[in-house]
Design a protein around this motif. Structure first.
Motif, PDB file in Angstrom:
ATOM      1  N   VAL A 155       0.857  -1.190   0.000  1.00  0.00           N
ATOM      2  CA  VAL A 155       0.000   0.000   0.000  1.00  0.00           C
ATOM      3  C   VAL A 155       0.891   1.237   0.000  1.00  0.00           C
ATOM      4  O   VAL A 155       2.034   1.193   0.459  1.00  0.00           O
ATOM      5  CB  VAL A 155      -0.952  -0.035   1.216  1.00  0.00           C
ATOM      6  N   LEU A 156       0.378   2.334  -0.571  1.00  0.00           N
ATOM      7  CA  LEU A 156       1.125   3.589  -0.583  1.00  0.00           C
ATOM      8  C   LEU A 156       0.497   4.543   0.425  1.00  0.00           C
ATOM      9  O   LEU A 156      -0.690   4.854   0.346  1.00  0.00           O
ATOM     10  CB  LEU A 156       1.088   4.203  -1.985  1.00  0.00           C
ATOM     11  N   LEU A 157       1.293   4.972   1.403  1.00  0.00           N
ATOM     12  CA  LEU A 157       0.815   5.957   2.380  1.00  0.00           C
ATOM     13  C   LEU A 157       1.239   7.331   1.859  1.00  0.00           C
ATOM     14  O   LEU A 157       2.432   7.648   1.828  1.00  0.00           O
ATOM     15  CB  LEU A 157       1.435   5.682   3.757  1.00  0.00           C
ATOM     16  N   CYS A 189       2.032  11.295   1.294  1.00  0.00           N
ATOM     17  CA  CYS A 189       2.480  12.469   2.036  1.00  0.00           C
ATOM     18  C   CYS A 189       3.020  13.457   1.000  1.00  0.00           C
ATOM     19  O   CYS A 189       3.893  13.107   0.196  1.00  0.00           O
ATOM     20  CB  CYS A 189       3.566  12.082   3.036  1.00  0.00           C
ATOM     21  N   GLN A 190       2.480  14.656   1.022  1.00  0.00           N
ATOM     22  CA  GLN A 190       2.794  15.623  -0.031  1.00  0.00           C
ATOM     23  C   GLN A 190       3.204  16.962   0.575  1.00  0.00           C
ATOM     24  O   GLN A 190       2.500  17.503   1.434  1.00  0.00           O
ATOM     25  CB  GLN A 190       1.565  15.806  -0.946  1.00  0.00           C
ATOM     26  N   LEU A 191       4.332  17.456   0.116  1.00  0.00           N
ATOM     27  CA  LEU A 191       4.807  18.773   0.533  1.00  0.00           C
ATOM     28  C   LEU A 191       4.330  19.790  -0.503  1.00  0.00           C
ATOM     29  O   LEU A 191       4.551  19.604  -1.697  1.00  0.00           O
ATOM     30  CB  LEU A 191       6.346  18.755   0.613  1.00  0.00           C
ATOM     31  N   LEU A 217      10.844   4.373   0.258  1.00  0.00           N
ATOM     32  CA  LEU A 217      10.619   5.787  -0.052  1.00  0.00           C
ATOM     33  C   LEU A 217      11.085   6.018  -1.480  1.00  0.00           C
ATOM     34  O   LEU A 217      11.805   5.197  -2.045  1.00  0.00           O
ATOM     35  CB  LEU A 217      11.445   6.660   0.899  1.00  0.00           C
ATOM     36  N   PHE A 218      10.687   7.136  -2.055  1.00  0.00           N
ATOM     37  CA  PHE A 218      11.046   7.399  -3.450  1.00  0.00           C
ATOM     38  C   PHE A 218      11.765   8.744  -3.555  1.00  0.00           C
ATOM     39  O   PHE A 218      11.170   9.748  -3.956  1.00  0.00           O
ATOM     40  CB  PHE A 218       9.797   7.381  -4.323  1.00  0.00           C
ATOM     41  N   PRO A 219      13.073   8.773  -3.210  1.00  0.00           N
ATOM     42  CA  PRO A 219      13.822  10.045  -3.213  1.00  0.00           C
ATOM     43  C   PRO A 219      13.800  10.752  -4.562  1.00  0.00           C
ATOM     44  O   PRO A 219      13.884  11.976  -4.609  1.00  0.00           O
ATOM     45  CB  PRO A 219      15.243   9.604  -2.846  1.00  0.00           C
ATOM     46  N   SER A 220      13.649   9.996  -5.644  1.00  0.00           N
ATOM     47  CA  SER A 220      13.606  10.647  -6.954  1.00  0.00           C
ATOM     48  C   SER A 220      12.329  11.471  -7.124  1.00  0.00           C
ATOM     49  O   SER A 220      12.254  12.328  -7.997  1.00  0.00           O
ATOM     50  CB  SER A 220      13.716   9.595  -8.065  1.00  0.00           C
ATOM     51  N   ASP A 221      11.316  11.198  -6.281  1.00  0.00           N
ATOM     52  CA  ASP A 221      10.068  11.978  -6.346  1.00  0.00           C
ATOM     53  C   ASP A 221      10.046  13.131  -5.341  1.00  0.00           C
ATOM     54  O   ASP A 221       9.090  13.904  -5.315  1.00  0.00           O
ATOM     55  CB  ASP A 221       8.850  11.072  -6.079  1.00  0.00           C
ATOM     56  N   PHE A 222      11.080  13.222  -4.516  1.00  0.00           N
ATOM     57  CA  PHE A 222      11.100  14.275  -3.499  1.00  0.00           C
ATOM     58  C   PHE A 222      10.999  15.671  -4.131  1.00  0.00           C
ATOM     59  O   PHE A 222      10.402  16.579  -3.564  1.00  0.00           O
ATOM     60  CB  PHE A 222      12.379  14.195  -2.658  1.00  0.00           C
ATOM     61  N   GLY A 242       7.862  17.124  -4.222  1.00  0.00           N
ATOM     62  CA  GLY A 242       7.206  17.214  -2.910  1.00  0.00           C
ATOM     63  C   GLY A 242       6.547  15.925  -2.467  1.00  0.00           C
ATOM     64  O   GLY A 242       5.817  15.883  -1.484  1.00  0.00           O
ATOM     65  N   ASN A 243       6.809  14.835  -3.185  1.00  0.00           N
ATOM     66  CA  ASN A 243       6.159  13.543  -2.901  1.00  0.00           C
ATOM     67  C   ASN A 243       7.046  12.712  -1.978  1.00  0.00           C
ATOM     68  O   ASN A 243       8.065  12.187  -2.392  1.00  0.00           O
ATOM     69  CB  ASN A 243       5.916  12.835  -4.242  1.00  0.00           C
ATOM     70  N   ILE A 244       6.625  12.599  -0.731  1.00  0.00           N
ATOM     71  CA  ILE A 244       7.412  11.787   0.205  1.00  0.00           C
ATOM     72  C   ILE A 244       6.576  10.623   0.737  1.00  0.00           C
ATOM     73  O   ILE A 244       6.660  10.239   1.905  1.00  0.00           O
ATOM     74  CB  ILE A 244       7.984  12.648   1.363  1.00  0.00           C
ATOM     75  N   SER A 245       5.767  10.071  -0.170  1.00  0.00           N
ATOM     76  CA  SER A 245       4.919   8.916   0.174  1.00  0.00           C
ATOM     77  C   SER A 245       5.768   7.702   0.504  1.00  0.00           C
ATOM     78  O   SER A 245       6.867   7.529  -0.012  1.00  0.00           O
ATOM     79  CB  SER A 245       4.006   8.576  -1.012  1.00  0.00           C
ATOM     80  N   LEU A 246       5.211   6.856   1.355  1.00  0.00           N
ATOM     81  CA  LEU A 246       5.909   5.637   1.767  1.00  0.00           C
ATOM     82  C   LEU A 246       5.142   4.417   1.256  1.00  0.00           C
ATOM     83  O   LEU A 246       3.921   4.330   1.393  1.00  0.00           O
ATOM     84  CB  LEU A 246       5.984   5.561   3.292  1.00  0.00           C
TER      85      LEU A 246
END
Ligand code: NAG
Length: 264
Positions: free
Chosen positions: A23-25, A27-29, A74-79, A82-86
């Protein structure tokens, strides 16, 4: 200043996942940005915070929490967006709960909460148990549900199906629920398919199984047996009449005797 410029958001509604799946939790900056020297912590909110996954920008270190090895991503390439979804993998029932996405840099920190609900569904089976008096006994079973499921028998053309249903729900050591339900159907009640539906209300998901009962499998009352019971009943009635006649005759006789004695 910087602290007011950014906000962090999780999911407004609970995220639903299934046992054993990923599942993807979210979290958006916002606005989307990658902050210099940004630290990210995903933690589970219980009596205290439990570390699920940690990311430190300096040296680009990533660490899963104890009990979460190989289950987090985590997906650092999407940081940068602002996407820091887990991503949480191979979900367990104990993963149910609230998660906090905590982001911090040298000047500020923000947090957002997302609720995760883990559900489990399982296949449903119908067993034909054989004849039960004039009818056929059926059992419906399914093991491995979370949370507690609801079970329902459905037969459009069966009138008395709702009667004498016995349903048992049990919980096993892994917090999963098993359900077993018994019903006896008689041919007189109807025809067509009978379904057993097991439903998980939390995720609005159901599993079912159906069976078609042909009239051939219902126990037949043999004509000889019927004749025997009719004869047996007649004999009983006749015996009853004889006993009654005998009793009244005896009473009459003793009455006569008594009145004779009184007269003397
Ligand atoms: C965030 O990144 C993950 C992984 O690449 C992706 O699955 C998800 O859709 C992204 N979320 C948004 C809001 O872009």
């Amino acid at each position: 200043s910087v602290p007011e410029k950014f906000s962090l958001s999780g999911s407004q509604s609970p995220v639903v996942g299934f046992l054993g799946q990923d599942v993807l939790l979210p979290c958006q900056l916002s606005p989307p940005a990658q902050l210099p020297n940004m630290d990210v912590q995903w933690r589970k909110i219980g009596q205290e915070f439990i570390l699920v996954h940690e990311y430190a920008d300096r040296g680009t270190q990533e660490l899963p929490g104890a009990g979460y090895q190989n289950r987090t991503e985590l997906f650092p390439s999407d940081f940068s967006s602002g996407n820091i979804s887990l991503k949480l993998k191979m979900l367990q029932i104990t993963d149910n709960g609230k998660y906090q996405c905590f982001v911090r840099d040298a000047e500020w920190s923000h947090e957002a909460i997302t609720e995760l609900r883990v559900a489990a569904v399982a296949p449903v089976f119908i067993d034909v148990l054989g004849s039960r008096g004039q009818g056929i006994g059926l059992a419906c079973r399914s093991a491995g549900w979370f949370p507690k499921p609801e079970l329902q028998w459905v037969g459009k053309n069966w009138q008395n199906l709702a009667m004498d249903i016995v349903t048992d729900v049990t919980e096993d050591r892994e917090n999963l629920y098993s359900v077993v339900s018994h019903v006896t159907v008689t041919e007189r009640e109807g025809s067509g398919d009978i379904s057993c539906i097991v439903r998980n209300r939390m995720v609005d998901t159901e599993q079912q199984s159906a069976i078609h009962l042909s009239s051939d499998i219902f126990p037949r009352v043999s004509p000889w047996l019927a004749a025997f019971w009719a004869l047996f009943a007649l004999v009983l009635i006749a015996a009853g009449i004889c006993a009654y006649l005998g009793y009244t005759a005896k009473q009459k006789a003793s009455q006569k005797k008594r009145s004779k004695e009184e007269a003397q």
